[in-house]
Design a protein around this motif. Structure first.
Motif, PDB file in Angstrom:
ATOM      1  N   ASP A 316      12.446 -21.271  15.310  1.00 60.60           N
ATOM      2  CA  ASP A 316      13.026 -19.934  15.466  1.00 60.60           C
ATOM      3  C   ASP A 316      13.321 -19.301  14.111  1.00 60.60           C
ATOM      4  OD1 ASP A 316      13.371 -19.532  18.401  1.00 60.60           O
ATOM      5  OD2 ASP A 316      14.550 -21.355  18.218  1.00 60.60           O
ATOM      6  N   VAL A 317      13.896 -20.096  13.199  1.00 62.65           N
ATOM      7  CA  VAL A 317      14.219 -19.572  11.871  1.00 62.65           C
ATOM      8  C   VAL A 317      12.949 -19.141  11.148  1.00 62.65           C
ATOM      9  CG1 VAL A 317      15.201 -20.136   9.621  1.00 62.65           C
ATOM     10  CG2 VAL A 317      16.323 -20.952  11.711  1.00 62.65           C
ATOM     11  N   LEU A 318      11.896 -19.970  11.219  1.00 60.19           N
ATOM     12  CA  LEU A 318      10.627 -19.624  10.575  1.00 60.19           C
ATOM     13  C   LEU A 318      10.041 -18.354  11.188  1.00 60.19           C
ATOM     14  CD1 LEU A 318       8.276 -20.260   8.670  1.00 60.19           C
ATOM     15  CD2 LEU A 318       7.322 -21.738  10.457  1.00 60.19           C
ATOM     16  N   THR A 319      10.114 -18.227  12.505  1.00 57.85           N
ATOM     17  CA  THR A 319       9.591 -17.032  13.178  1.00 57.85           C
ATOM     18  C   THR A 319      10.382 -15.789  12.774  1.00 57.85           C
ATOM     19  OG1 THR A 319       8.927 -18.409  15.065  1.00 57.85           O
ATOM     20  CG2 THR A 319       9.009 -16.028  15.411  1.00 57.85           C
ATOM     21  N   ILE A 320      11.700 -15.920  12.683  1.00 53.90           N
ATOM     22  CA  ILE A 320      12.538 -14.781  12.297  1.00 53.90           C
ATOM     23  C   ILE A 320      12.218 -14.342  10.869  1.00 53.90           C
ATOM     24  CG2 ILE A 320      14.916 -14.077  11.814  1.00 53.90           C
ATOM     25  CD1 ILE A 320      15.778 -15.823  14.184  1.00 53.90           C
ATOM     26  N   VAL A 321      12.001 -15.313   9.968  1.00 54.73           N
ATOM     27  CA  VAL A 321      11.643 -14.967   8.592  1.00 54.73           C
ATOM     28  C   VAL A 321      10.327 -14.198   8.556  1.00 54.73           C
ATOM     29  CG1 VAL A 321      10.958 -15.918   6.349  1.00 54.73           C
ATOM     30  CG2 VAL A 321      12.937 -16.877   7.563  1.00 54.73           C
ATOM     31  N   ILE A 322       9.344 -14.657   9.334  1.00 51.94           N
ATOM     32  CA  ILE A 322       8.052 -13.965   9.387  1.00 51.94           C
ATOM     33  C   ILE A 322       8.221 -12.555   9.942  1.00 51.94           C
ATOM     34  CG2 ILE A 322       5.763 -13.979  10.469  1.00 51.94           C
ATOM     35  CD1 ILE A 322       5.867 -17.026  10.389  1.00 51.94           C
ATOM     36  N   LEU A 323       9.051 -12.408  10.970  1.00 53.13           N
ATOM     37  CA  LEU A 323       9.282 -11.085  11.555  1.00 53.13           C
ATOM     38  C   LEU A 323       9.966 -10.147  10.564  1.00 53.13           C
ATOM     39  CD1 LEU A 323      10.422 -12.052  15.178  1.00 53.13           C
ATOM     40  CD2 LEU A 323       8.244 -11.062  14.488  1.00 53.13           C
ATOM     41  N   LEU A 324      10.910 -10.678   9.784  1.00 53.98           N
ATOM     42  CA  LEU A 324      11.581  -9.840   8.786  1.00 53.98           C
ATOM     43  C   LEU A 324      10.605  -9.421   7.683  1.00 53.98           C
ATOM     44  CD1 LEU A 324      15.041 -11.650   8.470  1.00 53.98           C
ATOM     45  CD2 LEU A 324      14.503  -9.532   9.703  1.00 53.98           C
ATOM     46  N   LEU A 325       9.679 -10.315   7.319  1.00 59.92           N
ATOM     47  CA  LEU A 325       8.653  -9.946   6.340  1.00 59.92           C
ATOM     48  C   LEU A 325       7.740  -8.851   6.895  1.00 59.92           C
ATOM     49  CD1 LEU A 325       7.682 -13.453   4.901  1.00 59.92           C
ATOM     50  CD2 LEU A 325       9.019 -11.657   3.781  1.00 59.92           C
ATOM     51  N   ILE A 326       7.397  -8.962   8.184  1.00 60.47           N
ATOM     52  CA  ILE A 326       6.576  -7.923   8.823  1.00 60.47           C
ATOM     53  C   ILE A 326       7.333  -6.599   8.832  1.00 60.47           C
ATOM     54  CG2 ILE A 326       5.575  -7.193  11.022  1.00 60.47           C
ATOM     55  CD1 ILE A 326       4.903 -10.106  11.573  1.00 60.47           C
ATOM     56  N   PHE A 327       8.624  -6.672   9.094  1.00 61.47           N
ATOM     57  CA  PHE A 327       9.437  -5.446   9.101  1.00 61.47           C
ATOM     58  C   PHE A 327       9.470  -4.802   7.713  1.00 61.47           C
ATOM     59  CE2 PHE A 327      13.701  -3.370   8.968  1.00 61.47           C
ATOM     60  CZ  PHE A 327      13.435  -2.371   9.895  1.00 61.47           C
ATOM     61  N   ALA A 328       9.677  -5.628   6.685  1.00 61.56           N
ATOM     62  CA  ALA A 328       9.701  -5.101   5.313  1.00 61.56           C
ATOM     63  C   ALA A 328       8.336  -4.530   4.927  1.00 61.56           C
ATOM     64  CB  ALA A 328      10.107  -6.207   4.344  1.00 61.56           C
ATOM     65  N   LEU A 329       7.259  -5.215   5.307  1.00 69.26           N
ATOM     66  CA  LEU A 329       5.920  -4.716   5.007  1.00 69.26           C
ATOM     67  C   LEU A 329       5.650  -3.414   5.747  1.00 69.26           C
ATOM     68  CD1 LEU A 329       3.168  -5.161   3.661  1.00 69.26           C
ATOM     69  CD2 LEU A 329       2.489  -6.520   5.664  1.00 69.26           C
ATOM     70  N   GLY A 330       6.152  -3.297   6.966  1.00 72.16           N
ATOM     71  CA  GLY A 330       5.978  -2.063   7.724  1.00 72.16           C
ATOM     72  C   GLY A 330       6.685  -0.888   7.071  1.00 72.16           C
ATOM     73  N   ILE A 331       7.890  -1.137   6.548  1.00 73.80           N
ATOM     74  CA  ILE A 331       8.608  -0.065   5.844  1.00 73.80           C
ATOM     75  C   ILE A 331       7.835   0.359   4.595  1.00 73.80           C
ATOM     76  CG2 ILE A 331      10.728   0.486   4.587  1.00 73.80           C
ATOM     77  CD1 ILE A 331      12.235  -1.318   6.502  1.00 73.80           C
ATOM     78  N   TYR A 332       7.275  -0.629   3.872  1.00 74.40           N
ATOM     79  CA  TYR A 332       6.514  -0.306   2.664  1.00 74.40           C
ATOM     80  C   TYR A 332       5.254   0.487   3.013  1.00 74.40           C
ATOM     81  CZ  TYR A 332       3.418  -1.012  -1.326  1.00 74.40           C
ATOM     82  OH  TYR A 332       2.541  -0.819  -2.358  1.00 74.40           O
ATOM     83  N   LEU A 333       4.529   0.055   4.041  1.00 76.04           N
ATOM     84  CA  LEU A 333       3.294   0.749   4.412  1.00 76.04           C
ATOM     85  C   LEU A 333       3.578   2.169   4.907  1.00 76.04           C
ATOM     86  CD1 LEU A 333       1.313  -2.056   6.311  1.00 76.04           C
ATOM     87  CD2 LEU A 333       0.857  -1.146   4.021  1.00 76.04           C
ATOM     88  N   SER A 334       4.704   2.348   5.588  1.00 74.60           N
ATOM     89  CA  SER A 334       5.009   3.675   6.124  1.00 74.60           C
ATOM     90  C   SER A 334       5.215   4.712   5.021  1.00 74.60           C
ATOM     91  CB  SER A 334       6.260   3.617   7.001  1.00 74.60           C
ATOM     92  OG  SER A 334       7.401   3.265   6.224  1.00 74.60           O
ATOM     93  N   GLY A 335       5.532   4.242   3.800  1.00 75.40           N
ATOM     94  CA  GLY A 335       5.730   5.169   2.698  1.00 75.40           C
ATOM     95  C   GLY A 335       4.480   5.472   1.911  1.00 75.40           C
ATOM     96  N   LEU A 336       3.379   4.762   2.183  1.00 79.17           N
ATOM     97  CA  LEU A 336       2.128   5.007   1.475  1.00 79.17           C
ATOM     98  C   LEU A 336       1.408   6.209   2.064  1.00 79.17           C
ATOM     99  CD1 LEU A 336       0.755   1.352   1.080  1.00 79.17           C
ATOM    100  CD2 LEU A 336       1.989   2.723  -0.610  1.00 79.17           C
ATOM    101  N   PRO A 337       0.671   6.960   1.231  1.00 77.02           N
ATOM    102  CA  PRO A 337      -0.076   8.126   1.745  1.00 77.02           C
ATOM    103  C   PRO A 337      -1.101   7.715   2.796  1.00 77.02           C
ATOM    104  CG  PRO A 337       0.053   8.176  -0.653  1.00 77.02           C
ATOM    105  CD  PRO A 337       0.569   6.830  -0.233  1.00 77.02           C
ATOM    106  N   GLY A 338      -1.044   8.377   3.937  1.00 76.63           N
ATOM    107  CA  GLY A 338      -1.994   8.110   5.012  1.00 76.63           C
ATOM    108  C   GLY A 338      -1.692   6.897   5.856  1.00 76.63           C
ATOM    109  N   MET A 339      -0.600   6.178   5.565  1.00 80.21           N
ATOM    110  CA  MET A 339      -0.268   4.966   6.316  1.00 80.21           C
ATOM    111  C   MET A 339       0.944   5.148   7.226  1.00 80.21           C
ATOM    112  SD  MET A 339      -2.474   2.648   5.563  1.00 80.21           S
ATOM    113  CE  MET A 339      -1.639   1.154   6.109  1.00 80.21           C
ATOM    114  N   GLY A 340       1.642   6.253   7.070  1.00 78.55           N
ATOM    115  CA  GLY A 340       2.821   6.485   7.879  1.00 78.55           C
ATOM    116  C   GLY A 340       2.484   7.044   9.236  1.00 78.55           C
ATOM    117  N   ALA A 341       3.503   7.156  10.071  1.00 74.71           N
ATOM    118  CA  ALA A 341       3.309   7.718  11.406  1.00 74.71           C
ATOM    119  C   ALA A 341       3.024   9.209  11.300  1.00 74.71           C
ATOM    120  CB  ALA A 341       4.551   7.491  12.260  1.00 74.71           C
TER     121      ALA A 341
END
Length: 346
Positions: A316-341
């Motif tokens: 569970d801890v390993l899965t949560i860490v991976i999910l938090l990394l996905i969340f952080a990567l999603g925030i970063y990608l959303s700020g790139l040109p053409g990658m946001g919603a």
């Protein structure tokens, strides 16, 4: 083409598109799943894979993070999420049966979103994101623009017709856009179903309580979900009882309009009587649940104890860490040109 754009036929097609679209989705799900499929959707069957050993809170976090990141980023990120969640279905018990239930729900989401966007997506928005080019598939009566049906500015291209002045109707770009944004909803649906398929109702209730959600609210949500199979089962009992007594639940066709109207009226009476019987059976079941909750001392003590306590494991801890990394990567990608919603949210 002249036949399709005959005023009477054109209006008939318009009415079918406007009013039969949502019904088509419901019929599709019912024809593929049926009552049994709907009932199996909310019935838990245990398994031995790592998906079943994950804490329900981890799987709830999975659904929440995928939904948030899908809403912030471009559509193909959601498509990757959907493919990843469907891959996890392979670790469920009897994955083919689970896909037979999840597949129609996901497919109906694609159909419903694409149908609605092809009709109602704003022309100016489509014009800006698809390279200043919008093609109409079929023209509808111009008066429907008052209902929000897409209307082109000045002139626009129409398939098999050419150019038309201020056309109103279905757009090809709206259809493509609807398919793209539907990946966001389907990724959320698939992750939510993964939780239902791999966690028992009691474990979900305990996880909600440990997440500081009021026990009354968690119990209400869980009871609402677990009551659906009971309502469907009551519906099957009533319908089968009517059929056993020779009642025509579905009216037979007839060339005589008077006979057909009489049969439709009889079917309407049957539907009303069936709903009355289903409501009575549902209320009886609700009363039994209330008595059972009182006998078990529900809400008698705010600090409840359980025979099986939920604890986060290393997985569970390993899965949560991976999910938090996905969340952080999603925030970063959303700020790139053409990658946001995209700004338009239907």
């Amino acid at each position: 083409m002249g036949l399709l754009y005959n005023p009477i036929i054109n209006w008939l097609i318009a009415l079918v598109l406007l009013f039969y679209g949502p019904v088509l989705i419901i019929v599709l799900i019912y024809k593929v799943l049926g009552f049994t499929g709907y009932m199996s959707l909310f019935r838990y069957v245990g398994g031995n894979s790592f998906i079943y050993r994950l804490d329900p809170r981890t799987k709830i976090l999975l659904a929440i993070i995928l939904t948030i990141v899908a809403a912030m980023t471009i559509w193909w990120v959601s498509a990757i999420f959907l493919a990843g969640v469907l891959f996890l279905y392979a670790f469920l018990k009897d994955p083919a049966a689970k896909m037979r239930v999840a597949g129609p729900l996901i497919l109906s989401t694609f159909i419903g979103t694409a149908w609605s966007e092809s009709l109602f997506a704003p022309f100016n928005y489509l014009y800006s994101i698809f390279g200043h080019h919008v093609t109409f598939i079929y023209l509808l009566p111009s008066v429907l623009s008052s209902l929000g049906v897409t209307q082109g500015n000045s002139s626009a291209s129409v398939l098999l017709v050419g150019k038309a002045a201020s056309p109103v109707g279905l757009t090809w770009e709206g259809l493509i856009y609807g398919l793209q944004i539907s990946f966001r909803a389907t990724a959320s649906i698939a992750s939510g179903l993964l939780l239902i398929f791999s966690a028992s109702p009691s474990d979900i209730l305990r996880s909600l309580e440990k997440s500081k959600l009021p026990i009354e609210l968690g119990f209400t949500l869980l009871l609402a979900a677990s009551s659906i199979p009971k309502v469907l089962e009551s519906s099957m009992i009533v319908i089968n009882a009517l059929k056993a007594r020779g009642v025509d639940v579905v009216p037979r066709g007839s060339r005589n309009p008077i006979v057909l109207l009489r049969r439709l009226g009889s079917s309407f009476k049957v539907v009303v009587l069936s709903l009355t019987a289903i409501i009575i059976l549902t209320l009886k079941n609700a009363r039994e649940i209330a008595i059972a909750a009182d006998l078990r001392g529900f809400r008698a003590n705010r600090q409840r104890t359980y025979y099986h306590e939920l604890r986060l494991t290393r997985m569970d801890v390993l899965t949560i860490v991976i999910l938090l990394l996905i969340f952080a990567l999603g925030i970063y990608l959303s700020g790139l040109p053409g990658m946001g919603a995209v700004p338009y949210n239907p």
